[in-house]
Design a protein around this motif. Structure first.
Motif, short mmCIF file in Angstrom:
data_model
loop_
_atom_site.label_atom_id
_atom_site.label_comp_id
_atom_site.label_asym_id
_atom_site.label_seq_id
_atom_site.Cartn_x
_atom_site.Cartn_y
_atom_site.Cartn_z
N PRO A 3 49.49 39.24 44.65
CA PRO A 3 49.85 39.03 43.24
C PRO A 3 50.36 37.63 42.94
CG PRO A 3 50.68 41.14 44.04
CD PRO A 3 50.14 40.40 45.23
N GLU A 4 51.10 37.03 43.89
CA GLU A 4 51.70 35.72 43.63
C GLU A 4 50.66 34.60 43.52
OE1 GLU A 4 52.08 36.58 48.09
OE2 GLU A 4 52.36 37.65 46.18
N THR A 5 49.44 34.85 43.99
CA THR A 5 48.40 33.83 43.92
C THR A 5 47.48 34.03 42.72
OG1 THR A 5 46.85 35.04 45.31
CG2 THR A 5 48.44 33.61 46.43
N ARG A 6 47.69 35.10 41.97
CA ARG A 6 46.86 35.38 40.80
C ARG A 6 47.55 34.88 39.53
NH1 ARG A 6 45.74 41.63 41.01
NH2 ARG A 6 44.43 41.11 39.23
N GLN A 7 46.78 34.41 38.60
CA GLN A 7 47.31 33.90 37.34
C GLN A 7 46.80 34.77 36.20
OE1 GLN A 7 49.42 31.24 37.34
NE2 GLN A 7 49.79 31.33 35.15
N TRP A 8 47.72 35.18 35.31
CA TRP A 8 47.31 36.03 34.19
C TRP A 8 46.36 35.28 33.26
CZ3 TRP A 8 47.74 35.47 28.92
CH2 TRP A 8 47.43 36.61 28.15
N THR A 9 45.35 35.97 32.81
CA THR A 9 44.46 35.47 31.77
C THR A 9 44.25 36.60 30.76
OG1 THR A 9 42.52 36.11 33.06
CG2 THR A 9 43.27 33.82 33.26
N PRO A 10 43.92 36.29 29.52
CA PRO A 10 43.73 37.34 28.51
C PRO A 10 42.69 38.37 28.96
CG PRO A 10 43.79 35.18 27.48
CD PRO A 10 43.74 34.94 28.96
N THR A 11 43.00 39.65 28.73
CA THR A 11 42.11 40.73 29.16
C THR A 11 41.51 41.48 27.98
OG1 THR A 11 44.02 42.22 29.31
CG2 THR A 11 43.36 41.06 31.32
N HIS A 12 41.65 40.94 26.78
CA HIS A 12 41.14 41.60 25.58
C HIS A 12 39.64 41.89 25.72
CE1 HIS A 12 41.27 42.57 21.27
NE2 HIS A 12 40.04 42.08 21.24
N GLY A 13 39.29 43.19 25.62
CA GLY A 13 37.89 43.59 25.70
C GLY A 13 37.36 43.76 27.10
N ALA A 14 38.16 43.48 28.13
CA ALA A 14 37.68 43.63 29.50
C ALA A 14 37.55 45.10 29.86
CB ALA A 14 38.65 42.94 30.47
N PRO A 15 36.66 45.46 30.78
CA PRO A 15 36.50 46.86 31.16
C PRO A 15 37.71 47.36 31.96
CG PRO A 15 35.16 45.46 32.57
CD PRO A 15 35.71 44.58 31.48
N TYR A 16 37.92 48.66 31.94
CA TYR A 16 39.00 49.29 32.70
C TYR A 16 38.71 49.16 34.18
CZ TYR A 16 41.89 53.12 34.55
OH TYR A 16 42.78 53.87 35.27
N GLN A 17 39.67 48.60 34.93
CA GLN A 17 39.51 48.41 36.36
C GLN A 17 40.75 48.96 37.06
OE1 GLN A 17 38.81 44.13 36.58
NE2 GLN A 17 36.61 44.48 36.73
N PRO A 18 40.75 50.23 37.43
CA PRO A 18 41.93 50.85 38.04
C PRO A 18 42.12 50.43 39.49
CG PRO A 18 40.15 52.42 37.96
CD PRO A 18 39.65 51.20 37.24
N VAL A 19 43.37 50.47 39.93
CA VAL A 19 43.71 50.29 41.34
C VAL A 19 44.65 51.43 41.73
CG1 VAL A 19 43.43 47.78 41.32
CG2 VAL A 19 45.65 48.79 40.76
N ALA A 20 44.70 51.74 42.99
CA ALA A 20 45.55 52.83 43.47
C ALA A 20 47.02 52.47 43.30
CB ALA A 20 45.24 53.12 44.93
N TYR A 21 47.82 53.46 42.96
CA TYR A 21 49.28 53.28 42.85
C TYR A 21 49.93 54.43 43.60
CZ TYR A 21 53.92 52.74 40.75
OH TYR A 21 55.28 52.57 40.56
N ARG A 22 50.56 54.12 44.71
CA ARG A 22 51.16 55.15 45.56
C ARG A 22 52.55 54.72 46.00
NH1 ARG A 22 46.98 56.54 43.75
NH2 ARG A 22 45.21 57.59 44.77
N PRO A 23 53.51 54.63 45.09
CA PRO A 23 54.86 54.23 45.50
C PRO A 23 55.50 55.29 46.39
CG PRO A 23 54.88 55.03 43.24
CD PRO A 23 53.44 54.97 43.65
N ALA A 24 56.34 54.83 47.29
CA ALA A 24 57.03 55.78 48.17
C ALA A 24 57.98 56.65 47.35
CB ALA A 24 57.81 55.01 49.24
N ARG A 25 58.00 57.94 47.64
CA ARG A 25 58.90 58.86 46.94
C ARG A 25 60.24 58.92 47.67
NH1 ARG A 25 56.95 64.85 45.26
NH2 ARG A 25 55.40 63.50 44.21
#
Length: 233
Positions: A3-25
């Protein structure tokens, strides 16, 4: 990609791109203990108007802003800008402009009902905290996205989103050992002018940050109890 190497850019109109989310309980006992400790520590938070001039670690303030920027926002548009004001002359200009507006308000512009609501807090038009506190943040709400080419796109639920972010900012500052104050001079148009903010931004709050002064006093207030703010259906 980390994440620290990625830079936010506008996502308006971009397709849905899910990623897994599995936080420790967390185990129930640990969750209960954390919640109780957080409740206790946050109940100790107070709004401070009398600050020590002692400097605060700037990285603590930066980390608190980064925490605030993780807040949820309408359509993930993140419609906020946090301005860390360091220049003493700029801070003096902000204080002078704020006190001019506040003087008009305390002289009756906003009416007796408003003055009566403030009376238990012991406030007045003098805003020493704007120059005394070692750090000063001004939060702006982005009314719409403004591209480098002048393109505009509407932001959704910007007020609610920025309000949540400011709440998280105050929490992060308090849990890091710092005190803060939410100051909202009315009107706040002068802040955009003094800080040279773009046309899509509107001032939301001014937040002095620091340590309480050695002789700091706060009003003797009582928070509503849980049963006064919560109901079950």
């Amino acid at each position: 990609m980390p994440p620290e190497t990625r830079q936010w850019t506008p996502t308006h109109g971009a397709p849905y791109q899910p990623v897994a989310y599995r936080p420790a309980r967390l185990p129930s006992a640990e969750s209960l203990a954390r919640a109780a400790e957080l409740r206790k520590r946050m109940d100790e938070r107070r709004t401070v108007r009398h600050f020590s001039p002692d400097p605060v670690p700037e990285q603590v303030v930066r980390d608190a802003i980064a925490c605030a920027a993780t807040a949820p926002s309408g359509a993930h548009q993140q419609p906020w800008t946090f301005v860390l004001v360091k220049d003493p002359q700029v801070r003096r200009r902000i204080r002078e402009a704020a006190e001019r507006e506040e003087l008009l308000s305390y002289d009756g512009r906003l009416g007796e009902e408003w003055l009566a609501a403030l009376r238990p807090l012991g406030t007045d038009a003098v805003k020493t905290h704007l120059t005394d506190a070692p750090a000063l943040l001004v939060v702006f709400r982005q009314r719409y996205w403004l591209g480098p080419d002048g393109a505009k796109r509407k932001h959704y639920y910007a007020d609610e989103s920025v309000g949540i972010a400011v709440g998280m900012l105050l929490t992060a500052l308090h849990l890091s050992g710092l005190a803060a104050l939410i100051h909202t001079p009315s009107p706040m148009r002068f802040l955009s002018q003094v800080l040279h903010r773009p046309e899509n931004e509107k001032a939301f709050a001014v937040i002095p940050v620091g340590y309480p002064a050695d002789d700091c006093e706060v009003p003797d207030l009582l928070r509503k109890s849980l049963d006064q703010v919560m109901t079950e259906v």
